[in-house]
Design a protein around this motif. Structure first.
Motif, PDB file in Angstrom:
ATOM      1  N   GLU A 127     -12.900   1.316   3.382  1.00 18.29           N
ATOM      2  CA  GLU A 127     -12.476   1.896   2.109  1.00 18.29           C
ATOM      3  C   GLU A 127     -11.024   2.361   2.201  1.00 18.29           C
ATOM      4  O   GLU A 127     -10.586   2.867   3.232  1.00 18.29           O
ATOM      5  CB  GLU A 127     -13.363   3.089   1.725  1.00 18.29           C
ATOM      6  CG  GLU A 127     -14.822   2.729   1.490  1.00 18.29           C
ATOM      7  CD  GLU A 127     -15.630   3.933   1.069  1.00 18.29           C
ATOM      8  OE1 GLU A 127     -15.032   5.028   0.949  1.00 18.29           O
ATOM      9  OE2 GLU A 127     -16.849   3.796   0.870  1.00 18.29           O
ATOM     10  N   LYS A 128     -10.278   2.169   1.113  1.00 19.34           N
ATOM     11  CA  LYS A 128      -8.892   2.590   1.073  1.00 19.34           C
ATOM     12  C   LYS A 128      -8.791   4.023   0.559  1.00 19.34           C
ATOM     13  O   LYS A 128      -9.328   4.350  -0.500  1.00 19.34           O
ATOM     14  CB  LYS A 128      -8.073   1.647   0.187  1.00 19.34           C
ATOM     15  CG  LYS A 128      -7.815   0.294   0.827  1.00 19.34           C
ATOM     16  CD  LYS A 128      -6.804  -0.514   0.027  1.00 19.34           C
ATOM     17  CE  LYS A 128      -6.470  -1.814   0.735  1.00 19.34           C
ATOM     18  NZ  LYS A 128      -5.451  -2.604  -0.003  1.00 19.34           N
ATOM     19  N   LYS A 129      -8.104   4.871   1.342  1.00 18.25           N
ATOM     20  CA  LYS A 129      -7.928   6.267   0.964  1.00 18.25           C
ATOM     21  C   LYS A 129      -6.434   6.580   0.900  1.00 18.25           C
ATOM     22  O   LYS A 129      -5.640   6.098   1.711  1.00 18.25           O
ATOM     23  CB  LYS A 129      -8.610   7.199   1.964  1.00 18.25           C
ATOM     24  CG  LYS A 129     -10.125   7.088   1.958  1.00 18.25           C
ATOM     25  CD  LYS A 129     -10.756   8.131   2.859  1.00 18.25           C
ATOM     26  CE  LYS A 129     -12.278   8.070   2.798  1.00 18.25           C
ATOM     27  NZ  LYS A 129     -12.913   9.097   3.645  1.00 18.25           N
ATOM     28  N   TYR A 151      -1.878   4.070   0.914  1.00 19.72           N
ATOM     29  CA  TYR A 151      -3.310   3.793   1.016  1.00 19.72           C
ATOM     30  C   TYR A 151      -3.609   3.293   2.426  1.00 19.72           C
ATOM     31  O   TYR A 151      -2.972   2.351   2.906  1.00 19.72           O
ATOM     32  CB  TYR A 151      -3.740   2.745  -0.013  1.00 19.72           C
ATOM     33  CG  TYR A 151      -3.894   3.286  -1.413  1.00 19.72           C
ATOM     34  CD1 TYR A 151      -5.039   4.001  -1.773  1.00 19.72           C
ATOM     35  CD2 TYR A 151      -2.893   3.103  -2.362  1.00 19.72           C
ATOM     36  CE1 TYR A 151      -5.178   4.506  -3.060  1.00 19.72           C
ATOM     37  CE2 TYR A 151      -3.034   3.597  -3.652  1.00 19.72           C
ATOM     38  CZ  TYR A 151      -4.182   4.310  -3.992  1.00 19.72           C
ATOM     39  OH  TYR A 151      -4.327   4.820  -5.259  1.00 19.72           O
ATOM     40  N   VAL A 152      -4.566   3.928   3.077  1.00 25.18           N
ATOM     41  CA  VAL A 152      -4.961   3.565   4.435  1.00 25.18           C
ATOM     42  C   VAL A 152      -6.429   3.191   4.424  1.00 25.18           C
ATOM     43  O   VAL A 152      -7.254   3.915   3.844  1.00 25.18           O
ATOM     44  CB  VAL A 152      -4.700   4.722   5.425  1.00 25.18           C
ATOM     45  CG1 VAL A 152      -5.142   4.332   6.826  1.00 25.18           C
ATOM     46  CG2 VAL A 152      -3.230   5.099   5.415  1.00 25.18           C
ATOM     47  N   GLU A 153      -6.773   2.080   5.078  1.00 22.82           N
ATOM     48  CA  GLU A 153      -8.160   1.632   5.108  1.00 22.82           C
ATOM     49  C   GLU A 153      -8.929   2.361   6.201  1.00 22.82           C
ATOM     50  O   GLU A 153      -8.559   2.328   7.373  1.00 22.82           O
ATOM     51  CB  GLU A 153      -8.220   0.120   5.351  1.00 22.82           C
ATOM     52  CG  GLU A 153      -9.629  -0.447   5.247  1.00 22.82           C
ATOM     53  CD  GLU A 153      -9.672  -1.962   5.363  1.00 22.82           C
ATOM     54  OE1 GLU A 153     -10.762  -2.500   5.597  1.00 22.82           O
ATOM     55  OE2 GLU A 153      -8.604  -2.590   5.218  1.00 22.82           O
ATOM     56  N   LYS A 166      -2.870   5.972  12.358  1.00 17.62           N
ATOM     57  CA  LYS A 166      -4.186   5.342  12.527  1.00 17.62           C
ATOM     58  C   LYS A 166      -4.564   5.228  13.995  1.00 17.62           C
ATOM     59  O   LYS A 166      -5.742   5.336  14.349  1.00 17.62           O
ATOM     60  CB  LYS A 166      -4.190   3.959  11.868  1.00 17.62           C
ATOM     61  CG  LYS A 166      -4.279   3.999  10.346  1.00 17.62           C
ATOM     62  CD  LYS A 166      -4.054   2.628   9.744  1.00 17.62           C
ATOM     63  CE  LYS A 166      -5.177   1.677  10.119  1.00 17.62           C
ATOM     64  NZ  LYS A 166      -4.982   0.352   9.473  1.00 17.62           N
ATOM     65  N   CYS A 185       2.247   4.695   9.125  1.00 22.05           N
ATOM     66  CA  CYS A 185       0.805   4.653   8.846  1.00 22.05           C
ATOM     67  C   CYS A 185       0.031   4.140  10.058  1.00 22.05           C
ATOM     68  O   CYS A 185      -1.022   4.681  10.422  1.00 22.05           O
ATOM     69  CB  CYS A 185       0.527   3.776   7.631  1.00 22.05           C
ATOM     70  SG  CYS A 185       1.274   4.359   6.103  1.00 22.05           S
ATOM     71  N   ASN A 206       0.806  -1.219   0.000  1.00 19.30           N
ATOM     72  CA  ASN A 206       0.000   0.000   0.000  1.00 19.30           C
ATOM     73  C   ASN A 206       0.843   1.275   0.000  1.00 19.30           C
ATOM     74  O   ASN A 206       0.300   2.372  -0.119  1.00 19.30           O
ATOM     75  CB  ASN A 206      -0.933   0.011   1.214  1.00 19.30           C
ATOM     76  CG  ASN A 206      -2.003  -1.056   1.127  1.00 19.30           C
ATOM     77  OD1 ASN A 206      -2.479  -1.368   0.036  1.00 19.30           O
ATOM     78  ND2 ASN A 206      -2.372  -1.623   2.262  1.00 19.30           N
TER      79      ASN A 206
END
Length: 407
Positions: free
Chosen positions: A281-283, A275-277, A304, A300, A247
């Motif tokens: 959804e991945k953003k 990309y972070v879930e 989070k 990351c 990601n």
């Protein structure tokens, strides 16, 4: 199982964890003892704790309830019920700095008495591989009524207060807090919120707290920080730090381009785009940090875990009485906010002593329902907690048994 009877009410068992000498000492220090005649400062604290735990809706609600239970108030260090006007006047006139100081003194007293208080209640999303202390910094908005609270107006038709918080994610306990009007930007409070952090600790905050001069100060104090990059941040790539993987879109060292920003933070920064879930959804997000050694995935995960402070704000705003206020003045609002924080700490401490494994909201509603009952608080928790022990043995079959129809 029926909880055992107790000599005193549940409210008394909660209030007794406030040191006996502390309120009178603080009332003399802040000159409140000279302002009180029949309604003492201790009675004021007990009344405001009742407001929080019982979810009192109005001044009449508080005064009528406490007057009807005046017999249960007397054992609480001779607390007395107040009239409607008496409580309103106390909230409007008395210095709320006393309530703030009382909160920090009680929290310090409990932590000194039980060094492991809060350690078993850390945020579940905290990365386990980090052994350093991790602090989340953020703010929450407390909505107020614009047409009668002029001191907190920050829009034409909006009024609000803000609670800026520094939360220890290992203990889920506040370490520093500022409560003021919402008209100032979050970045102006960043210095004060992080002034007590020590070398080697980690601060995680949202991009609203990004101030490059402040970030340089944290780096000079040898603190590690992780935050999101602002959308309009101008920078140039210096070199790639690690190879993209999974990601992780890129991990690079950067320098700020704008002269003012570069003057404030002349060192190189680390930029991670990944990309972070979020909610399934991945953003795509950009993170900046001053640590050059961590894996990009660790950066990351650290950001989070900042969501833990949002969980904390949700706990106090959805359980305690921070939606309906008993007064419109700034002092009345601050009295209610700081006694809400005090009620949170006392209930958390009760849960710690009783080894409560359930949610804070469940414990809160449990105590609220029996607030003036003379029951043992730990017996109530044991009787109404989650199921414990081995499954119950069944002496008869659950289905009908007919001879000759064995399967």
């Amino acid at each position: 199982m029926t909880p055992a009877k107790h000599q005193y009410s549940i409210l008394k068992q909660i209030c007794q964890h406030i040191p006996a000498h502390l309120v009178s000492k603080l009332s003399r220090s802040f000159g409140i003892d000279k302002q009180s005649r029949t309604f003492s400062c201790w009675s004021h604290i007990v009344s405001m704790l009742h407001v929080q735990i019982a979810h009192s809706l109005s001044l009449n609600d508080v005064s009528d309830t406490l007057r009807n239970h005046s017999g249960a108030l007397t054992p609480i260090r001779r607390a007395t019920p107040s009239s409607r006007n008496g409580l309103s006047h106390a909230n409007r006139v008395r210095d709320p700095l006393m309530a703030e100081t009382l909160f920090w003194e009680v929290l310090s007293h409990i932590q000194n008495k039980h060094l492991d208080f809060g350690r078993g209640h850390k945020y579940s999303g905290l990365p386990r591989r980090f052994k350093r202390a991790i602090y989340a910094v953020d703010s929450t908005t407390i909505q107020l009524v614009a047409n009668c609270i002029d001191w907190a107006k920050h829009r034409r038709r909006k009024a609000a207060a803000k609670c800026h918080m520094q939360l220890n994610l290992q203990t889920f306990l506040p370490q520093f807090a500022i409560v003021k009007e919402a008209s100032t930007h979050d970045s102006t409070e960043a210095y004060q919120l992080c002034q007590d952090l020590k070398s080697g600790e980690i601060a995680v905050f949202d991009k609203a707290y990004v101030d490059f001069k402040h970030l340089a100060d944290l780096d000079r104090r040898e603190l590690f920080w992780v935050t999101r990059a602002k959308d309009n941040m101008k920078y140039r790539f210096v070199k790639q730090n690690t190879e993209p993987k999974g990601n992780i879109q890129y991990d690079a060292l950067i320098e700020l381009e704008m002269p003012k920003s570069r003057e404030a933070y002349p060192k190189k920064l680390r930029l991670v785009k990944a990309y972070v879930e979020i909610n399934g959804e991945k953003k795509l997000m950009k993170f900046i940090t001053n640590n050059m050694q961590w894996a990009p995935s660790s950066i990351c995960d650290l950001y989070k875990c900042r969501w833990g402070i949002e969980v904390f704000f949700k706990q106090i705003k959805q359980t305690l009485q921070l939606s309906d206020f008993l007064g419109h003045s700034q002092k009345a609002i601050l009295w209610q906010v700081w006694t809400a924080m005090l009620a949170y700490i006392l209930i958390r401490y009760i849960g710690f002593l009783g080894q409560w494994k359930g949610a804070f909201s469940r414990l809160f509603t449990l105590l609220r329902g029996v607030l003036f009952s003379r029951l043992d608080v730990f017996g109530v928790m044991a009787a109404c907690g989650t199921a414990r022990g081995s499954p119950r043995m069944v002496g008869s079959p659950q289905q009908a048994y007919l001879p000759g129809f064995n399967m």
